[in-house]
Design a protein around this motif. Structure first.
Motif, PDB file in Angstrom:
ATOM      1  N   THR A   9       0.783  -1.305  -0.024  1.00 47.17           N
ATOM      2  CA  THR A   9       0.012  -0.055   0.147  1.00 47.17           C
ATOM      3  C   THR A   9       0.944   1.456   0.023  1.00 47.17           C
ATOM      4  O   THR A   9       1.936   1.126   0.421  1.00 47.17           O
ATOM      5  N   SER A  10       0.194   2.251  -0.706  1.00 47.36           N
ATOM      6  CA  SER A  10       0.800   3.534  -0.514  1.00 47.36           C
ATOM      7  C   SER A  10      -0.331   4.591  -0.004  1.00 47.36           C
ATOM      8  O   SER A  10      -1.241   3.936   0.366  1.00 47.36           O
ATOM      9  N   SER A  11       0.013   5.719   0.017  1.00 42.09           N
ATOM     10  CA  SER A  11      -0.943   6.575   0.331  1.00 42.09           C
ATOM     11  C   SER A  11      -2.317   6.723  -0.182  1.00 42.09           C
ATOM     12  O   SER A  11      -3.369   6.533   0.553  1.00 42.09           O
ATOM     13  N   HIS A  12      -2.504   6.411  -1.471  1.00 44.87           N
ATOM     14  CA  HIS A  12      -3.882   6.206  -2.270  1.00 44.87           C
ATOM     15  C   HIS A  12      -3.949   4.929  -2.949  1.00 44.87           C
ATOM     16  O   HIS A  12      -4.740   4.840  -4.035  1.00 44.87           O
ATOM     17  N   SER A  13      -3.133   3.981  -2.937  1.00 41.17           N
ATOM     18  CA  SER A  13      -3.375   2.798  -3.741  1.00 41.17           C
ATOM     19  C   SER A  13      -3.011   1.650  -3.011  1.00 41.17           C
ATOM     20  O   SER A  13      -2.122   1.531  -1.854  1.00 41.17           O
ATOM     21  N   THR A  14      -3.425   0.474  -3.530  1.00 48.33           N
ATOM     22  CA  THR A  14      -3.223  -1.017  -3.007  1.00 48.33           C
ATOM     23  C   THR A  14      -2.435  -1.475  -4.322  1.00 48.33           C
ATOM     24  O   THR A  14      -3.211  -1.484  -5.232  1.00 48.33           O
ATOM     25  N   TYR A  15      -1.378  -2.260  -4.198  1.00 46.06           N
ATOM     26  CA  TYR A  15      -0.883  -2.890  -5.557  1.00 46.06           C
ATOM     27  C   TYR A  15      -0.095  -4.039  -5.279  1.00 46.06           C
ATOM     28  O   TYR A  15       0.400  -4.202  -4.263  1.00 46.06           O
ATOM     29  N   ARG A  16       0.214  -4.717  -6.403  1.00 44.23           N
ATOM     30  CA  ARG A  16       1.407  -6.052  -6.377  1.00 44.23           C
ATOM     31  C   ARG A  16       1.839  -5.661  -7.879  1.00 44.23           C
ATOM     32  O   ARG A  16       0.874  -6.326  -8.844  1.00 44.23           O
ATOM     33  N   LEU A  17       2.915  -5.123  -8.280  1.00 43.10           N
ATOM     34  CA  LEU A  17       3.244  -5.147  -9.777  1.00 43.10           C
ATOM     35  C   LEU A  17       4.680  -5.749  -9.754  1.00 43.10           C
ATOM     36  O   LEU A  17       5.639  -5.439  -8.794  1.00 43.10           O
ATOM     37  N   GLN A  18       4.702  -7.078 -10.454  1.00 45.23           N
ATOM     38  CA  GLN A  18       5.863  -7.584 -10.650  1.00 45.23           C
ATOM     39  C   GLN A  18       5.961  -8.151 -12.058  1.00 45.23           C
ATOM     40  O   GLN A  18       5.157  -7.933 -12.894  1.00 45.23           O
ATOM     41  N   TYR A  19       7.501  -7.609 -12.239  1.00 41.21           N
ATOM     42  CA  TYR A  19       7.735  -7.615 -13.680  1.00 41.21           C
ATOM     43  C   TYR A  19       9.058  -8.711 -13.926  1.00 41.21           C
ATOM     44  O   TYR A  19      10.060  -8.889 -13.054  1.00 41.21           O
ATOM     45  N   HIS A  20       8.945  -9.571 -14.913  1.00 44.51           N
ATOM     46  CA  HIS A  20      10.222 -10.296 -15.330  1.00 44.51           C
ATOM     47  C   HIS A  20      10.679  -9.637 -16.451  1.00 44.51           C
ATOM     48  O   HIS A  20      10.319  -9.472 -17.440  1.00 44.51           O
ATOM     49  N   ILE A  21      11.951  -9.401 -16.006  1.00 46.68           N
ATOM     50  CA  ILE A  21      12.953  -8.520 -17.152  1.00 46.68           C
ATOM     51  C   ILE A  21      14.058  -9.452 -17.535  1.00 46.68           C
ATOM     52  O   ILE A  21      14.539 -10.063 -16.565  1.00 46.68           O
ATOM     53  N   ILE A  22      14.266  -9.395 -18.931  1.00 48.89           N
ATOM     54  CA  ILE A  22      15.410 -10.193 -19.490  1.00 48.89           C
ATOM     55  C   ILE A  22      16.148  -9.202 -20.325  1.00 48.89           C
ATOM     56  O   ILE A  22      15.859  -8.727 -21.083  1.00 48.89           O
ATOM     57  N   PHE A  23      17.492  -9.422 -19.870  1.00 51.27           N
ATOM     58  CA  PHE A  23      18.739  -8.515 -20.755  1.00 51.27           C
ATOM     59  C   PHE A  23      19.514  -9.662 -21.417  1.00 51.27           C
ATOM     60  O   PHE A  23      19.948 -10.411 -20.779  1.00 51.27           O
ATOM     61  N   THR A  24      19.737  -9.506 -22.772  1.00 49.39           N
ATOM     62  CA  THR A  24      20.733 -10.266 -23.281  1.00 49.39           C
ATOM     63  C   THR A  24      21.987  -9.350 -23.798  1.00 49.39           C
ATOM     64  O   THR A  24      21.937  -8.322 -23.854  1.00 49.39           O
ATOM     65  N   VAL A  25      23.202 -10.275 -23.618  1.00 50.50           N
ATOM     66  CA  VAL A  25      24.469  -9.488 -24.011  1.00 50.50           C
ATOM     67  C   VAL A  25      24.365  -9.102 -25.496  1.00 50.50           C
ATOM     68  O   VAL A  25      23.992 -10.031 -26.203  1.00 50.50           O
ATOM     69  N   LYS A  26      25.306  -8.126 -25.655  1.00 49.13           N
ATOM     70  CA  LYS A  26      25.206  -7.728 -27.275  1.00 49.13           C
ATOM     71  C   LYS A  26      25.812  -9.019 -27.839  1.00 49.13           C
ATOM     72  O   LYS A  26      26.788  -9.381 -27.418  1.00 49.13           O
ATOM     73  N   TYR A  27      25.163  -9.230 -29.132  1.00 45.91           N
ATOM     74  CA  TYR A  27      25.440 -10.167 -30.063  1.00 45.91           C
ATOM     75  C   TYR A  27      25.413 -11.658 -29.550  1.00 45.91           C
ATOM     76  O   TYR A  27      25.892 -12.479 -29.895  1.00 45.91           O
ATOM     77  N   ARG A  28      24.657 -11.600 -28.276  1.00 48.42           N
ATOM     78  CA  ARG A  28      24.577 -12.939 -27.394  1.00 48.42           C
ATOM     79  C   ARG A  28      25.879 -13.541 -27.157  1.00 48.42           C
ATOM     80  O   ARG A  28      26.073 -14.856 -27.158  1.00 48.42           O
ATOM     81  N   LYS A  29      26.940 -12.765 -27.214  1.00 51.22           N
ATOM     82  CA  LYS A  29      28.269 -13.274 -26.672  1.00 51.22           C
ATOM     83  C   LYS A  29      28.057 -14.097 -25.187  1.00 51.22           C
ATOM     84  O   LYS A  29      27.527 -13.596 -24.439  1.00 51.22           O
TER      85      LYS A  29
END
Length: 139
Positions: A9-29
């Motif tokens: 919770t924050s002052s005016h909201s209730t939330y659950r925000l979850q993100y799966h983030i994927i980064f790949t190395v340049k040229y997939r090295k």
């Protein structure tokens, strides 16, 4: 430790925000070492905290990383992801300059593209955590 599935919770909201983030190395090295992955986890955790977010889980292989992030609703997601990439890239290039010069002739680290997936119900989160834990860390 706070459960990642609980509502926040924050002052005016209730939330659950979850993100799966994927980064790949340049040229997939295949360049990420175990020590580099440990350092990236520290960097991502630090940056996330500055954005009022929390790095819940981290895993990676030699050519990519996975982050599971609890986010705050006021966060600008694209700016957050850009900041994660910029800060981690600069720090890794500075701290591993000699090693990375063998692979990149320009100051590269991450691919421009990234993956981001919002996480829904509990079953999806468990599946994701299991997947991140099964990633093979380089020797």
């Amino acid at each position: 430790m706070e459960k990642s599935s609980s509502l926040k919770t924050s002052s005016h909201s209730t939330y659950r925000l979850q993100y799966h983030i994927i980064f790949t190395v340049k040229y997939r090295k295949q360049i990420l070492t175990k020590a580099m992955l440990q350092r990236l986890e520290e960097i991502f955790s630090d940056v996330s905290g500055k954005w009022r977010c929390r790095l819940v889980e981290f895993g990676g292989e030699a050519d990519h990383v996975h982050l599971l992030v609890d986010a705050h609703p006021a966060m600008d997601l694209s700016r957050f992801v850009g900041n994660l990439k910029t800060v981690s890239s600069r720090r890794m290039r500075k701290e591993n300059q000699e090693y990375l010069e063998r692979f990149f002739w320009k100051p590269y680290f991450w691919n421009k593209a990234y993956g981001i997936i919002s996480i829904g119900g509990r079953a999806n989160l468990e599946t994701l955590l299991s997947y991140i834990h099964r990633t093979r860390c380089p020797d």
